[in-house]
Design an enzyme around this catalytic site. Structure first.
Site, PDB file in Angstrom:
ATOM      1  N   TYR A 150      48.151  52.546  36.553  1.00 58.23           N
ATOM      2  CA  TYR A 150      48.259  51.615  37.680  1.00 58.23           C
ATOM      3  C   TYR A 150      48.118  50.177  37.206  1.00 58.23           C
ATOM      4  O   TYR A 150      48.912  49.299  37.572  1.00 58.23           O
ATOM      5  CB  TYR A 150      47.189  51.940  38.724  1.00 58.23           C
ATOM      6  CG  TYR A 150      47.275  51.094  39.976  1.00 58.23           C
ATOM      7  CD1 TYR A 150      48.283  51.314  40.906  1.00 58.23           C
ATOM      8  CD2 TYR A 150      46.352  50.080  40.223  1.00 58.23           C
ATOM      9  CE1 TYR A 150      48.377  50.544  42.062  1.00 58.23           C
ATOM     10  CE2 TYR A 150      46.434  49.307  41.376  1.00 58.23           C
ATOM     11  CZ  TYR A 150      47.444  49.543  42.290  1.00 58.23           C
ATOM     12  OH  TYR A 150      47.538  48.773  43.419  1.00 58.23           O
TER      13      TYR A 150
ATOM     14  N   SER B 285      48.129  43.378  42.001  1.00 57.67           N
ATOM     15  CA  SER B 285      46.761  43.881  42.143  1.00 57.67           C
ATOM     16  C   SER B 285      45.862  43.162  41.151  1.00 57.67           C
ATOM     17  O   SER B 285      46.297  42.819  40.037  1.00 57.67           O
ATOM     18  CB  SER B 285      46.703  45.387  41.873  1.00 57.67           C
ATOM     19  OG  SER B 285      45.354  45.852  41.870  1.00 57.67           O
TER      20      SER B 285
END
Length: 267
Positions: free
Chosen positions: A142, A129
């Site tokens: 995250y 990501s």
């Protein structure tokens, strides 16, 4: 001979888009899902797999090898989102996020590597990501789990080159998928010190996902990487400003970059 591809988390979102695109290109594609029976209309076979369970990982990889005699490409796509003030996220949810986003991909790589080494070839693509390149407010867990997978990939890539195996990362920005619905949201606690700021940031994050890019872009990016005999270490896919934010992080002083992020999230 058609290349055999295994995509973890292949029942929806980016994984599904990748699987359907590669199937249309003539690849032999397998996907995974925790509950494959719920996706009887899948355009490619789904194997039962919860990446948090090493035994299931070994069985899933073994199933593909038994069926096809090889595994040419492993796409580690399965992952979960998580949001919240770090102080208010239960430790169990933090551990679950790392089990899914980091330790799961590590186990699938460890399970696939012996076969790839035997073949003298193979490609592993880890879907990370853009958030993994920076610590983001209310997404620190995250960011950390995806950032750790980026670094694991960098190290492992050098270890396995001698066997003819390539490993790379593809870091997506925001895509229009159901990840927001599936991620763990720490509840908004009435009277919490973080209530107002977290609520505002959560709204911004969900808006970004809802207006995100088409997952087809990720499918096309994966296809191009597979076609490349010498893939790069890192790829980024997404809106220009999201990719440019990584350049800015490298170029700007830390505090200036931090201020830019805080302004973006209205903190």
């Amino acid at each position: 001979m058609n290349k055999v591809v295994l995509i973890t988390g292949g029942s929806s979102g980016i994984g599904k888009a990748i699987g359907e695109y590669l199937s249309a290109k003539g690849f032999t594609v397998y996907g995974t899902s925790r509950n494959p029976e719920n996706y009887s209309n899948s355009k490619f076979p789904l194997v039962a797999l919860d990446v948090r369970d090493p035994q299931q990982v070994a069985l899933a990889i073994g199933h593909v090898i038994e069926k096809e005699g090889r595994i040419d490409v492993l796409v580690n796509n399965a992952g979960v989102g998580i949001t919240g003030p770090l102080e208010e996220i239960p430790a169990s949810e933090i551990k679950n996020n790392f089990e899914t986003n980091l330790f799961g991909p590590i186990e699938t790589m460890k399970a696939a590597l012996p076969q790839m080494r035997k073949q003298g070839s193979g490609l592993i693509i880890n879907i990370t990501s853009i958030a993994g390149y920076m610590g983001l407010p209310y997404r620190s867990v995250y960011s950390a789990s995806k950032g750790a997978l980026e670094l694991i990939t960098e190290g492992l890539r050098m270890e396995v080159k001698q066997f003819g195996i390539h490993i790379t990362n593809i870091a997506p920005g925001d895509f229009a998928t159901n990840i927001a619905a599936g991620r763990y949201h720490a509840p908004l606690v009435k009277g919490s010190a973080y209530e107002k700021a977290y609520s505002s940031t959560l709204e911004t994050m969900n808006t970004h996902v809802d207006s995100g890019s088409n997952p087809q872009q990720m499918a096309e990016a994966v296809y191009k990487v597979i076609q490349n005999p010498n893939p790069k270490v890192h790829y980024k896919v997404g809106a220009f400003l999201q990719k440019f934010s990584i350049v800015l992080k490298r170029a700007l002083p830390d505090k200036m970059y931090e201020k830019m992020l805080m302004n973006h999230y209205k903190l």
